[in-house]
Write an enzyme that holds these catalytic residues in place. Structure first.
Site, PDB file in Angstrom:
ATOM      1  CD  GLU A  47      -3.133  -1.271   2.681  1.00 27.98           C
ATOM      2  OE1 GLU A  47      -2.899  -0.437   3.502  1.00 27.98           O
ATOM      3  OE2 GLU A  47      -4.070  -2.010   2.261  1.00 27.98           O
ATOM      4  CD  GLU A  69      -4.480  -7.959   1.979  1.00 24.72           C
ATOM      5  OE1 GLU A  69      -5.163  -7.998   2.677  1.00 24.72           O
ATOM      6  OE2 GLU A  69      -3.188  -7.950   1.798  1.00 24.72           O
TER       7      GLU A  69
END
Length: 347
Positions: A153, A260
């Site tokens: 991220e 995910e």
């Protein structure tokens, strides 16, 4: 004879659902497509969910146990017990294990960015700490972990900003990203190294992720894959949106993994509601659409990992709305397969 055969199937772990449908194994259905994985906690491996993991999944990812905060809470302290237990379980049962995650702005302990006087450390100090952390962790699980989410991220959600304005970026600039990959590769040259991010279905953010990875590749940085977190919902992505997303990332010429996956039954900030048949139907259709497209891009996608095991416990419970239970996975709170399970295993 038929009754005996059904009992035998149940005993060996295939079994029947409450509706009488035969329960196949995800890992077997998708054996020729990609590895099917699941995010786990050390505690879950001590419950009946462990049996479901062994029955259904071919790979695992530690949900939190290998993140910097839990594993390295103080400069001279590493806490290995949780991560070690997951690694041992994977090794014992011959499950492929992904490492998550070596460098992330979140769940990084405060000490990492401060000196003894409480002042912000220099770039040189921060990179040395990052190198020490990555080298220590990767070396410990060398030969057990086949792939790492190295940087997590780092791309901004703001349309007019490329990199997230994290402390890593404020102190080191973008260099911390390439250094993290170089440190991980030096520690384990055999491990596959991934950049991992969310909101990848947004075309602006997707373009920025692709821009960054292309730049890293051009500089010779050892990056081998991109992880699409896939925290989606029954409302998005559309089939066209997901198709374009997978097509765009496939142009990078590196491994692509869905890292995910969960499909929320809520719009982000919606209040709690019952898990109705209508919501389940929408979720079933969304899972079906997603896996149809995953199969379409199976030459690029090497693994699909669900983020949590069952609706019994999900990171989406109480997030982002406190007191709100979510139902984002293929197995219900009793570990029974939901309608979405059959939608992705029957094709």
């Amino acid at each position: 004879m038929v009754r005996k055969m059904l009992i035998f199937l149940f005993v060996v772990g295939q079994g029947l659902s409450g509706s009488g449908q035969q329960v196949v194994a995800l890992k077997e259905v998708y054996r020729d497509y990609f590895t099917i994985g699941v995010a786990v906690s050390p505690g879950a491996l001590k419950t009946d969910e462990a049996g479901l993991i062994l029955q259904q999944f071919g790979g695992m990812t530690p949900e939190n146990a290998m993140k910097m905060g839990p594993i390295h809470p103080a400069e001279q302290q590493y806490i290995w017990a949780g991560a070690d237990s997951i690694a041992a379980f994977a090794k014992r049962h011959q499950l492929k294990l992904r490492g998550h995650t070596l460098c992330w702005h979140n769940q990084t302990p405060a000490w990492f960015f401060k000196d003894s006087a409480g002042e912000t450390v220099t770039k040189a100090v921060l990179l040395e700490r990052l190198k020490e952390h990555i080298t220590t962790v990767v070396n410990r699980y060398k030969g057990t972990i086949y792939a790492w989410d190295v940087v997590n991220e780092a791309i901004s959600d703001k349309d007019d900003e490329l990199y997230r304005n994290s402390l890593f970026y404020q102190i080191c600039g973008e260099e911390f990203i390439e250094k993290a990959f170089e440190y991980a590769h030096a520690a384990d040259p055999q491990a596959l190294l991934f950049y991992n991010d969310y909101n990848e279905i947004n075309p602006v953010k997707r373009g920025k992720i692709i821009q960054m990875i292309s730049k890293l590749k051009a500089k010779g940085v050892p990056i081998h894959g991109v992880g699409l977190q896939a925290h989606w919902s029954i409302f998005e992505p559309t089939a066209d949106q997901l198709d374009q997303t997978l097509k765009d990332f496939s142009t990078l010429g590196i491994n692509m993994q869905i890292t995910e996956l969960d499909i929320s039954v809520y719009v982000k900030d919606a209040p709690p509601s019952a898990y109705t048949e209508a919501l389940e139907a929408k979720q079933t259709e969304q899972y079906k659409t997603c896996f149809e497209l995953f199969r379409k891009y199976n030459k690029e996608i090497t693994a699909v990992t669900f983020w949590n095991i069952s609706d019994r416990s999900s990171w989406l419970d109480n997030f982002p709305v406190r007191g709100r239970k979510n139902y984002p996975l293929l197995f219900d709170r009793e570990l029974r397969p939901k309608k979405a399970f059959y939608a992705v295993t029957s094709f």
